[in-house]
Write a protein that holds these residues in place. Structure first.
Motif, PDB file in Angstrom:
ATOM      1  N   SER A 139     -14.282  20.236  23.044  1.00  0.00           N
ATOM      2  CA  SER A 139     -13.794  20.757  21.758  1.00  0.00           C
ATOM      3  C   SER A 139     -12.589  20.000  21.200  1.00  0.00           C
ATOM      4  CB  SER A 139     -13.458  22.258  21.875  1.00  0.00           C
ATOM      5  OG  SER A 139     -14.577  22.984  22.320  1.00  0.00           O
ATOM      6  N   LYS A 140     -12.396  18.778  21.666  1.00  0.00           N
ATOM      7  CA  LYS A 140     -11.267  17.978  21.185  1.00  0.00           C
ATOM      8  C   LYS A 140     -11.762  16.835  20.299  1.00  0.00           C
ATOM      9  CE  LYS A 140      -8.013  20.226  23.411  1.00  0.00           C
ATOM     10  NZ  LYS A 140      -6.964  20.979  22.686  1.00  0.00           N
ATOM     11  N   GLU A 141     -10.848  16.334  19.461  1.00  0.00           N
ATOM     12  CA  GLU A 141     -11.182  15.178  18.642  1.00  0.00           C
ATOM     13  C   GLU A 141     -10.202  14.049  18.921  1.00  0.00           C
ATOM     14  OE1 GLU A 141     -10.985  16.688  14.612  1.00  0.00           O
ATOM     15  OE2 GLU A 141      -8.965  15.902  14.342  1.00  0.00           O
ATOM     16  N   GLN A 142     -10.635  12.849  18.619  1.00  0.00           N
ATOM     17  CA  GLN A 142      -9.799  11.678  18.891  1.00  0.00           C
ATOM     18  C   GLN A 142     -10.007  10.638  17.808  1.00  0.00           C
ATOM     19  OE1 GLN A 142      -9.826  10.372  22.963  1.00  0.00           O
ATOM     20  NE2 GLN A 142      -9.252   8.277  22.439  1.00  0.00           N
ATOM     21  N   GLN A 143      -8.909  10.020  17.401  1.00  0.00           N
ATOM     22  CA  GLN A 143      -8.985   8.944  16.418  1.00  0.00           C
ATOM     23  C   GLN A 143      -9.287   7.622  17.117  1.00  0.00           C
ATOM     24  OE1 GLN A 143      -5.631   8.558  13.818  1.00  0.00           O
ATOM     25  NE2 GLN A 143      -6.208  10.294  12.569  1.00  0.00           N
ATOM     26  N   ILE A 144     -10.184   6.857  16.502  1.00  0.00           N
ATOM     27  CA  ILE A 144     -10.525   5.530  17.015  1.00  0.00           C
ATOM     28  C   ILE A 144      -9.984   4.504  16.025  1.00  0.00           C
ATOM     29  CG2 ILE A 144     -12.366   4.040  17.860  1.00  0.00           C
ATOM     30  CD1 ILE A 144     -12.180   6.777  19.267  1.00  0.00           C
ATOM     31  N   PRO A 145      -8.849   3.877  16.318  1.00  0.00           N
ATOM     32  CA  PRO A 145      -8.276   2.913  15.369  1.00  0.00           C
ATOM     33  C   PRO A 145      -9.077   1.612  15.348  1.00  0.00           C
ATOM     34  CG  PRO A 145      -6.955   2.981  17.364  1.00  0.00           C
ATOM     35  CD  PRO A 145      -8.014   4.041  17.517  1.00  0.00           C
ATOM     36  N   PHE A 146      -9.120   0.989  14.183  1.00  0.00           N
ATOM     37  CA  PHE A 146      -9.825  -0.300  14.024  1.00  0.00           C
ATOM     38  C   PHE A 146      -9.007  -1.145  13.062  1.00  0.00           C
ATOM     39  CE2 PHE A 146     -14.012  -2.490  12.563  1.00  0.00           C
ATOM     40  CZ  PHE A 146     -13.801  -3.517  13.475  1.00  0.00           C
ATOM     41  N   LYS A 147      -8.475  -2.249  13.577  1.00  0.00           N
ATOM     42  CA  LYS A 147      -7.647  -3.129  12.755  1.00  0.00           C
ATOM     43  C   LYS A 147      -8.375  -4.444  12.505  1.00  0.00           C
ATOM     44  CE  LYS A 147      -3.001  -5.167  12.447  1.00  0.00           C
ATOM     45  NZ  LYS A 147      -1.680  -5.288  13.092  1.00  0.00           N
ATOM     46  N   ILE A 148      -8.433  -4.833  11.231  1.00  0.00           N
ATOM     47  CA  ILE A 148      -9.090  -6.085  10.838  1.00  0.00           C
ATOM     48  C   ILE A 148      -8.012  -6.998  10.252  1.00  0.00           C
ATOM     49  CG2 ILE A 148     -10.947  -7.110   9.478  1.00  0.00           C
ATOM     50  CD1 ILE A 148     -12.081  -4.200   9.204  1.00  0.00           C
ATOM     51  N   PRO A 149      -7.511  -7.956  11.032  1.00  0.00           N
ATOM     52  CA  PRO A 149      -6.444  -8.834  10.539  1.00  0.00           C
ATOM     53  C   PRO A 149      -6.926  -9.720   9.387  1.00  0.00           C
ATOM     54  CG  PRO A 149      -6.659  -8.953  12.945  1.00  0.00           C
ATOM     55  CD  PRO A 149      -7.873  -8.245  12.435  1.00  0.00           C
ATOM     56  N   TYR A 150      -5.992 -10.069   8.494  1.00  0.00           N
ATOM     57  CA  TYR A 150      -6.332 -10.928   7.364  1.00  0.00           C
ATOM     58  C   TYR A 150      -6.950 -12.245   7.833  1.00  0.00           C
ATOM     59  CZ  TYR A 150      -5.751 -14.333   3.620  1.00  0.00           C
ATOM     60  OH  TYR A 150      -5.985 -15.331   2.704  1.00  0.00           O
ATOM     61  N   GLN A 151      -6.414 -12.797   8.940  1.00  0.00           N
ATOM     62  CA  GLN A 151      -6.912 -14.086   9.421  1.00  0.00           C
ATOM     63  C   GLN A 151      -8.396 -14.012   9.792  1.00  0.00           C
ATOM     64  OE1 GLN A 151      -4.021 -12.738  10.241  1.00  0.00           O
ATOM     65  NE2 GLN A 151      -2.567 -14.263   9.443  1.00  0.00           N
ATOM     66  N   LYS A 152      -8.881 -12.799  10.102  1.00  0.00           N
ATOM     67  CA  LYS A 152     -10.291 -12.638  10.474  1.00  0.00           C
ATOM     68  C   LYS A 152     -11.202 -12.585   9.249  1.00  0.00           C
ATOM     69  CE  LYS A 152     -10.094 -12.306  15.041  1.00  0.00           C
ATOM     70  NZ  LYS A 152     -10.819 -13.233  15.937  1.00  0.00           N
ATOM     71  N   TYR A 153     -10.722 -11.958   8.160  1.00  0.00           N
ATOM     72  CA  TYR A 153     -11.598 -11.808   6.983  1.00  0.00           C
ATOM     73  C   TYR A 153     -11.315 -12.834   5.888  1.00  0.00           C
ATOM     74  CZ  TYR A 153      -7.960  -9.165   4.337  1.00  0.00           C
ATOM     75  OH  TYR A 153      -6.826  -8.768   3.656  1.00  0.00           O
ATOM     76  N   GLU A 154     -10.246 -13.624   6.061  1.00  0.00           N
ATOM     77  CA  GLU A 154      -9.778 -14.567   5.033  1.00  0.00           C
ATOM     78  C   GLU A 154     -10.904 -15.418   4.453  1.00  0.00           C
ATOM     79  OE1 GLU A 154      -6.670 -18.368   4.803  1.00  0.00           O
ATOM     80  OE2 GLU A 154      -7.005 -17.311   6.691  1.00  0.00           O
ATOM     81  N   SER A 155     -11.716 -16.032   5.309  1.00  0.00           N
ATOM     82  CA  SER A 155     -12.729 -16.969   4.836  1.00  0.00           C
ATOM     83  C   SER A 155     -14.104 -16.312   4.669  1.00  0.00           C
ATOM     84  CB  SER A 155     -12.844 -18.148   5.810  1.00  0.00           C
ATOM     85  OG  SER A 155     -13.215 -17.694   7.097  1.00  0.00           O
ATOM     86  N   ALA A 156     -14.189 -15.005   4.921  1.00  0.00           N
ATOM     87  CA  ALA A 156     -15.490 -14.329   4.895  1.00  0.00           C
ATOM     88  C   ALA A 156     -15.737 -13.536   3.620  1.00  0.00           C
ATOM     89  CB  ALA A 156     -15.613 -13.392   6.107  1.00  0.00           C
ATOM     90  N   LEU A 157     -14.683 -13.228   2.852  1.00  0.00           N
ATOM     91  CA  LEU A 157     -14.837 -12.364   1.681  1.00  0.00           C
ATOM     92  C   LEU A 157     -15.752 -12.979   0.627  1.00  0.00           C
ATOM     93  CD1 LEU A 157     -11.335 -10.848   0.804  1.00  0.00           C
ATOM     94  CD2 LEU A 157     -13.298  -9.693   1.830  1.00  0.00           C
ATOM     95  N   THR A 158     -16.512 -12.121  -0.028  1.00  0.00           N
ATOM     96  CA  THR A 158     -17.278 -12.539  -1.205  1.00  0.00           C
ATOM     97  C   THR A 158     -16.415 -12.264  -2.441  1.00  0.00           C
ATOM     98  OG1 THR A 158     -18.282 -10.384  -1.660  1.00  0.00           O
ATOM     99  CG2 THR A 158     -19.363 -11.772  -0.003  1.00  0.00           C
ATOM    100  N   GLU A 159     -16.943 -12.581  -3.615  1.00  0.00           N
ATOM    101  CA  GLU A 159     -16.193 -12.326  -4.858  1.00  0.00           C
ATOM    102  C   GLU A 159     -16.019 -10.833  -5.117  1.00  0.00           C
ATOM    103  OE1 GLU A 159     -17.828 -14.412  -8.172  1.00  0.00           O
ATOM    104  OE2 GLU A 159     -17.406 -16.390  -7.335  1.00  0.00           O
ATOM    105  N   ASP A 160     -16.760  -9.991  -4.397  1.00  0.00           N
ATOM    106  CA  ASP A 160     -16.639  -8.542  -4.580  1.00  0.00           C
ATOM    107  C   ASP A 160     -15.504  -7.946  -3.745  1.00  0.00           C
ATOM    108  OD1 ASP A 160     -18.789  -8.433  -6.387  1.00  0.00           O
ATOM    109  OD2 ASP A 160     -20.231  -8.378  -4.747  1.00  0.00           O
ATOM    110  N   ASN A 161     -14.883  -8.755  -2.869  1.00  0.00           N
ATOM    111  CA  ASN A 161     -13.722  -8.312  -2.068  1.00  0.00           C
ATOM    112  C   ASN A 161     -14.010  -7.051  -1.249  1.00  0.00           C
ATOM    113  OD1 ASN A 161     -12.342 -10.424  -3.233  1.00  0.00           O
ATOM    114  ND2 ASN A 161     -11.120  -9.166  -4.605  1.00  0.00           N
ATOM    115  N   MET A 162     -15.222  -6.936  -0.705  1.00  0.00           N
ATOM    116  CA  MET A 162     -15.598  -5.722   0.014  1.00  0.00           C
ATOM    117  C   MET A 162     -15.818  -5.988   1.502  1.00  0.00           C
ATOM    118  SD  MET A 162     -18.224  -3.817  -2.629  1.00  0.00           S
ATOM    119  CE  MET A 162     -18.290  -2.351  -1.605  1.00  0.00           C
ATOM    120  N   ILE A 163     -15.360  -5.033   2.327  1.00  0.00           N
ATOM    121  CA  ILE A 163     -15.577  -5.074   3.776  1.00  0.00           C
ATOM    122  C   ILE A 163     -16.218  -3.751   4.196  1.00  0.00           C
ATOM    123  CG2 ILE A 163     -14.438  -5.076   6.035  1.00  0.00           C
ATOM    124  CD1 ILE A 163     -12.309  -6.888   4.858  1.00  0.00           C
TER     125      ILE A 163
END
Length: 207
Positions: free
Chosen positions: A58-82
């Motif tokens: 009956s407990k809940e837990q947060q699962i953090p997820f961090k996406i550094p800029y250096q990881k998505y820098e070259s992957a973004l499309t013109e829509d800027n969506m992840i």
């Protein structure tokens, strides 16, 4: 997810898992992130990681997820969506659950200042300010200005590379040819930022 995340900032989000049973559960969580188009089509994988989570009854837990800029820098499309995905599986029952979160990143702003009174058929000086908030320089920069009643043909300017955190000013001279409220539209592009837009309504007085 924060309300606004600008390109150049790390994306920090969290998924919440809740155990609705009376026993402890161990859940395998596979986290992944992709650049996407506005249609939802996934284009390029940005990041993938896995973790094991123990959930008390009956407990809940947060699962953090961090996406550094250096990881998505070259992957973004013109829509800027992840799209971030958490694929969860109960290690005992094999029951699974998939959670998704779409993040739209914000482009930096362009500030437009009209430094004098706008009068029809008289040259008008406009000052444009842009600040590079990325941790690296932007290159291959260009600016295009259009505006019915203000500019008959698009004005294109090549802009020198902009260093990290540097603020630049670009001078533009236009000659309004129609009185009344006219809208100036700007489009700034470089190697790491696409379709950064700015606009300003300019009230042009009759000559």
């Amino acid at each position: 997810v924060p309300e606004t995340i600008e390109i150049g900032q790390d994306v920090s989000l969290s998924f919440i898992l809740k155990n609705l049973t009376s026993g402890t559960k161990t859940v395998k969580v596979d986290l992944s992130a992709f650049s996407t188009l506005y249609t939802g089509k996934q284009i390029q994988e940005i990041l993938k990681e896995s973790k094991s989570v123990s959930l008390a009854a009956s407990k809940e837990q947060q699962i953090p997820f961090k996406i550094p800029y250096q990881k998505y820098e070259s992957a973004l499309t013109e829509d800027n969506m992840i799209r971030a995905i958490a694929s969860c599986e109960d290690t005992k029952t094999k029951a699974d659950l998939i959670l998704e979160q779409d993040v739209v990143l914000k482009n930096p702003t362009i500030n437009i200042t009209v430094v004098e009174r706008a009068v029809m058929k008289k040259p008008l000086n406009v000052e444009i300010a842009f600040q590079n908030n990325l941790p690296s320089a932007v290159k291959n920069c260009s600016l295009v200005a259009v505006g019915s009643g203000l500019i008959k043909d698009p004005i294109e300017k090549t802009v020198s590379p902009v260093k990290p955190k540097e603020r630049i000013k670009i001078s533009l001279q236009i000659t309004p040819y129609r009185a009344g409220a006219q809208k100036l539209l700007l489009n700034f592009n470089c190697d790491k930022l696409k379709n950064v837009k700015g606009f300003k309504t300019i009230n042009v007085q009759a000559a």
